[in-house]
Design a protein around this motif. Sequence first.
Motif, PDB file in Angstrom:
ATOM      1  N   ILE A 172      31.735 -16.365  -5.397  1.00  0.00           N
ATOM      2  CA  ILE A 172      32.067 -15.714  -6.665  1.00  0.00           C
ATOM      3  C   ILE A 172      30.804 -15.246  -7.391  1.00  0.00           C
ATOM      4  O   ILE A 172      30.776 -14.178  -8.001  1.00  0.00           O
ATOM      5  N   THR A 173      29.731 -16.083  -7.334  1.00  0.00           N
ATOM      6  CA  THR A 173      28.524 -15.780  -8.105  1.00  0.00           C
ATOM      7  C   THR A 173      27.494 -14.964  -7.333  1.00  0.00           C
ATOM      8  O   THR A 173      26.382 -14.785  -7.815  1.00  0.00           O
ATOM      9  N   ARG A 174      27.862 -14.494  -6.151  1.00  0.00           N
ATOM     10  CA  ARG A 174      26.906 -13.659  -5.413  1.00  0.00           C
ATOM     11  C   ARG A 174      26.493 -12.430  -6.221  1.00  0.00           C
ATOM     12  O   ARG A 174      25.306 -12.090  -6.267  1.00  0.00           O
ATOM     13  N   PRO A 175      27.405 -11.753  -6.895  1.00  0.00           N
ATOM     14  CA  PRO A 175      26.962 -10.638  -7.761  1.00  0.00           C
ATOM     15  C   PRO A 175      26.043 -11.113  -8.878  1.00  0.00           C
ATOM     16  O   PRO A 175      25.157 -10.377  -9.302  1.00  0.00           O
ATOM     17  N   LEU A 176      26.268 -12.351  -9.365  1.00  0.00           N
ATOM     18  CA  LEU A 176      25.402 -12.863 -10.423  1.00  0.00           C
ATOM     19  C   LEU A 176      23.965 -13.005  -9.927  1.00  0.00           C
ATOM     20  O   LEU A 176      23.015 -12.756 -10.671  1.00  0.00           O
ATOM     21  N   GLY A 177      23.799 -13.390  -8.663  1.00  0.00           N
ATOM     22  CA  GLY A 177      22.456 -13.469  -8.094  1.00  0.00           C
ATOM     23  C   GLY A 177      21.775 -12.112  -8.092  1.00  0.00           C
ATOM     24  O   GLY A 177      20.575 -12.003  -8.380  1.00  0.00           O
ATOM     25  N   ARG A 178      22.543 -11.073  -7.776  1.00  0.00           N
ATOM     26  CA  ARG A 178      21.965  -9.730  -7.796  1.00  0.00           C
ATOM     27  C   ARG A 178      21.617  -9.303  -9.217  1.00  0.00           C
ATOM     28  O   ARG A 178      20.619  -8.602  -9.438  1.00  0.00           O
ATOM     29  N   VAL A 179      22.431  -9.734 -10.188  1.00  0.00           N
ATOM     30  CA  VAL A 179      22.115  -9.431 -11.582  1.00  0.00           C
ATOM     31  C   VAL A 179      20.813 -10.109 -11.989  1.00  0.00           C
ATOM     32  O   VAL A 179      19.963  -9.521 -12.670  1.00  0.00           O
ATOM     33  N   VAL A 180      20.648 -11.370 -11.569  1.00  0.00           N
ATOM     34  CA  VAL A 180      19.413 -12.087 -11.882  1.00  0.00           C
ATOM     35  C   VAL A 180      18.212 -11.385 -11.247  1.00  0.00           C
ATOM     36  O   VAL A 180      17.163 -11.208 -11.880  1.00  0.00           O
ATOM     37  N   GLU A 181      18.356 -10.972  -9.991  1.00  0.00           N
ATOM     38  CA  GLU A 181      17.270 -10.246  -9.325  1.00  0.00           C
ATOM     39  C   GLU A 181      16.950  -8.951 -10.055  1.00  0.00           C
ATOM     40  O   GLU A 181      15.782  -8.570 -10.198  1.00  0.00           O
ATOM     41  N   GLN A 182      17.994  -8.274 -10.525  1.00  0.00           N
ATOM     42  CA  GLN A 182      17.769  -7.026 -11.246  1.00  0.00           C
ATOM     43  C   GLN A 182      17.052  -7.289 -12.570  1.00  0.00           C
ATOM     44  O   GLN A 182      16.131  -6.562 -12.945  1.00  0.00           O
ATOM     45  N   ALA A 183      17.467  -8.365 -13.281  1.00  0.00           N
ATOM     46  CA  ALA A 183      16.811  -8.704 -14.542  1.00  0.00           C
ATOM     47  C   ALA A 183      15.344  -9.055 -14.307  1.00  0.00           C
ATOM     48  O   ALA A 183      14.458  -8.654 -15.076  1.00  0.00           O
ATOM     49  N   GLU A 184      15.075  -9.812 -13.240  1.00  0.00           N
ATOM     50  CA  GLU A 184      13.685 -10.139 -12.917  1.00  0.00           C
ATOM     51  C   GLU A 184      12.906  -8.886 -12.546  1.00  0.00           C
ATOM     52  O   GLU A 184      11.721  -8.758 -12.888  1.00  0.00           O
ATOM     53  N   ALA A 185      13.552  -7.959 -11.864  1.00  0.00           N
ATOM     54  CA  ALA A 185      12.876  -6.711 -11.499  1.00  0.00           C
ATOM     55  C   ALA A 185      12.529  -5.897 -12.739  1.00  0.00           C
ATOM     56  O   ALA A 185      11.427  -5.349 -12.852  1.00  0.00           O
ATOM     57  N   ILE A 186      13.463  -5.831 -13.700  1.00  0.00           N
ATOM     58  CA  ILE A 186      13.188  -5.106 -14.937  1.00  0.00           C
ATOM     59  C   ILE A 186      12.057  -5.791 -15.686  1.00  0.00           C
ATOM     60  O   ILE A 186      11.167  -5.142 -16.252  1.00  0.00           O
ATOM     61  N   GLY A 187      12.074  -7.138 -15.699  1.00  0.00           N
ATOM     62  CA  GLY A 187      10.971  -7.866 -16.329  1.00  0.00           C
ATOM     63  C   GLY A 187       9.650  -7.593 -15.643  1.00  0.00           C
ATOM     64  O   GLY A 187       8.588  -7.668 -16.268  1.00  0.00           O
ATOM     65  N   GLY A 188       9.698  -7.290 -14.339  1.00  0.00           N
ATOM     66  CA  GLY A 188       8.497  -6.959 -13.580  1.00  0.00           C
ATOM     67  C   GLY A 188       8.223  -5.468 -13.526  1.00  0.00           C
ATOM     68  O   GLY A 188       7.499  -5.005 -12.649  1.00  0.00           O
ATOM     69  N   ARG A 189       8.807  -4.689 -14.450  1.00  0.00           N
ATOM     70  CA  ARG A 189       8.609  -3.243 -14.563  1.00  0.00           C
ATOM     71  C   ARG A 189       9.121  -2.493 -13.354  1.00  0.00           C
ATOM     72  O   ARG A 189       8.605  -1.449 -12.981  1.00  0.00           O
ATOM     73  N   ARG A 190      10.176  -3.020 -12.678  1.00  0.00           N
ATOM     74  CA  ARG A 190      10.797  -2.310 -11.569  1.00  0.00           C
ATOM     75  C   ARG A 190      12.242  -2.014 -11.978  1.00  0.00           C
ATOM     76  O   ARG A 190      13.075  -2.906 -12.001  1.00  0.00           O
ATOM     77  N   PHE A 191      12.519  -0.773 -12.328  1.00  0.00           N
ATOM     78  CA  PHE A 191      13.808  -0.407 -12.920  1.00  0.00           C
ATOM     79  C   PHE A 191      14.773   0.005 -11.820  1.00  0.00           C
ATOM     80  O   PHE A 191      14.976   1.192 -11.539  1.00  0.00           O
ATOM     81  N   VAL A 192      15.382  -1.001 -11.204  1.00  0.00           N
ATOM     82  CA  VAL A 192      16.282  -0.786 -10.082  1.00  0.00           C
ATOM     83  C   VAL A 192      17.726  -0.892 -10.565  1.00  0.00           C
ATOM     84  O   VAL A 192      18.015  -1.401 -11.651  1.00  0.00           O
ATOM     85  N   THR A 193      18.655  -0.394  -9.741  1.00  0.00           N
ATOM     86  CA  THR A 193      20.087  -0.515 -10.017  1.00  0.00           C
ATOM     87  C   THR A 193      20.745  -1.251  -8.858  1.00  0.00           C
ATOM     88  O   THR A 193      20.239  -1.258  -7.737  1.00  0.00           O
ATOM     89  N   THR A 194      21.882  -1.888  -9.146  1.00  0.00           N
ATOM     90  CA  THR A 194      22.611  -2.643  -8.133  1.00  0.00           C
ATOM     91  C   THR A 194      24.068  -2.191  -8.120  1.00  0.00           C
ATOM     92  O   THR A 194      24.595  -1.721  -9.139  1.00  0.00           O
ATOM     93  N   PRO A 195      24.765  -2.330  -6.977  1.00  0.00           N
ATOM     94  CA  PRO A 195      26.186  -1.957  -6.919  1.00  0.00           C
ATOM     95  C   PRO A 195      27.021  -2.833  -7.843  1.00  0.00           C
ATOM     96  O   PRO A 195      26.737  -4.022  -8.026  1.00  0.00           O
ATOM     97  N   GLU A 196      28.057  -2.249  -8.419  1.00  0.00           N
ATOM     98  CA  GLU A 196      28.927  -3.005  -9.315  1.00  0.00           C
ATOM     99  C   GLU A 196      29.862  -3.899  -8.502  1.00  0.00           C
ATOM    100  O   GLU A 196      30.506  -3.433  -7.559  1.00  0.00           O
ATOM    101  N   PRO A 197      29.968  -5.186  -8.855  1.00  0.00           N
ATOM    102  CA  PRO A 197      30.839  -6.107  -8.104  1.00  0.00           C
ATOM    103  C   PRO A 197      32.298  -5.917  -8.487  1.00  0.00           C
ATOM    104  O   PRO A 197      32.633  -5.218  -9.453  1.00  0.00           O
ATOM    105  N   SER A 198      33.185  -6.573  -7.729  1.00  0.00           N
ATOM    106  CA  SER A 198      34.622  -6.458  -7.993  1.00  0.00           C
ATOM    107  C   SER A 198      35.069  -7.370  -9.128  1.00  0.00           C
ATOM    108  O   SER A 198      36.083  -7.113  -9.772  1.00  0.00           O
TER     109      SER A 198
END
Length: 635
Positions: A172-198
């Motif tokens: 269930i929380t696999r998309p949450l892991g991707r959200v965390v990675e995305q937040a860390e990437a934004i914090g690291g000045r890497r403005f990436v996007t991730t697919p929207e989960p179901s």
Amino acid sequence: MSLIKQLWIAIAIVTLIALGGSLVVSTLSARHYLEQQLQVKNLDNATSLALSLSQMPKDAVTVELQISAQFDAGHYRLIRLTSPTGEMIAEREYAGTLDGAPDWFIRLIPIKAHAGVAQVQDGWRQFGTLTLESHKRYAYAALWQGTLQLLGWFVLGGVLTGLIGTLIIKHITRPLGRVVEQAEAIGGRRFVTTPEPSTREFRSVVRAMNTLSDRVRTILAEEARRLEQLRRQTQHDEMTGLLNRAQFLNQLDSALARDDAQAAGTLLLARVGDLAGLNQRIGREATDRLLRDLAGRFSDFAAGNANWDAGRMNGSDFALLAPGREDPDALANELTRELYDTLDARRWEVRIALPVAATNYAAGEIRSQVLARADRALATAEQAGDRSLRVESGGTPAPYPDLQSWRVALLSALEHDRVRLGAYPVVANGGRLLHDEAPIRIQLDGTWQPAGYFMPHAARLGLMPRFDIAVLRAALRAIAQDGRERGINLSAESLRDANFRGELFSLLQADAGTAKLLWIEVPEYGALRHLAEFRTLCVALQPLGCRVGIEHVGAHFGELGDLHELGLDYVKIDSAIIRGIDTNAGNQAFLRGLCMIAHSLGLMTIAEGVGSAAEQEALSDLGIDGMTGPAVREG
């Protein structure tokens, strides 16, 4: 605390509560059942034994034998026969301990079953009262075993529930892991996007994060476009689009101050003869078209080579700066052929005079010397004919006659460890030392030579990766000795060398503590030409704690938009922009915008080639974080 840990804690608490309640209920129920069974057994056995005694002779021996036989045949704690007056007739009692369950369990859950009582008759006369109690150890053993089994089932059920819940939560929380990675990437000045989960709740969060990332990227891209427009307005000639005279001379000063593989090169000048007369003979519009055609040829010629610049020195003079190209004859012939082809492609009413001059330059020369040689050559070309070419060589003669001699000398210096590093401070605005720039020096023929003296030859011989490894080793040794941070440069040639990258990572991993004090930078043109390799380098160096940056940033800053995702630490602004910044309003506006974008990406900005106190003061006001150059001192 992770969600999985919280889930296990929750399962443990629920299991304990359920187990506690179930144990209490089931144990009390089992005890009540056993007490009833013992009580019925006591009563039945007492009645049966009393009936047998009533039918037997009542002498003392017979009664004693019957009670003993019954006691030995069953599991009893006590069988007692008393007379109607209360006197003891016969008694058997078990004096051993209860070994069916632990003592603490027996004390915690006592089993209290009433004894069985029956009357023994002698004809119509009461002979006595029989009291019988069964032994409780088997009841306790059964109760203890049942409790253990229940506990085991609850533990097994809790573990299975936890494992199944863990798998479900992870899914269930696999998309949450991707959200965390995305937040860390934004914090690291890497403005990436991730697919929207179901999952609906996660989908809204991911959509918001993607929107934020796209918005920031769009803002930065728009600012970069505005900055590029401002740069072209302030640094380029309005009609031809080439660099204006002031900026071209700044580029020349910067090229003369380099100490890398681009330290030497060629300067070419071309002059449109009798420009005023052309305006009168063919008209202003045609003359402007002619100048734009020539400028386009200069621009195309420069664009095909990294770090080259073309400029318009005045109304009739054009210039080309070619760092790293030290054969002025071949370069001048190549350029003049294209220029004359451009002139001949249009059928002008008059013959266009276009004399061309070229000269080479070396690291350490001053601008006036190089320009004087080029002007003399151009004057000679004008006198020789309307389409003449003159080349004037300058600088000191090379110490080695050919590349093979250079190879022998350079490899000898490496093999005998005749390598050391310079130390030029890079300081923050408050005077705090950020790191020491550490350019390479090698000993040739008993003399220590700067990098600009031999690096162009090392580049032509393909030795740059070996020299960069030597610099890395020397920097790590220096850091280990004094603990001061060092900054080293990696060449574009080394960047694309897989063997070099492998050795680089091995050396840094072997000395991880020292590696954290290392600043590694790549020239702007190298990062742009080998973007994939530079991205690999950045990703590999991040876990090691090294700081990674780009040096000589300037004219191509707008092309670095894709580098925001690499997590860079700093950029060094080219001295061509810094030179005379205290009086150049256009470059001030450009530098202020560049610093704003860099700071938005979390990058430190460092000015190169700071040559005066006035420039230092102006740079501090424009948002520069650090400086290096002749005027910069530590502390």
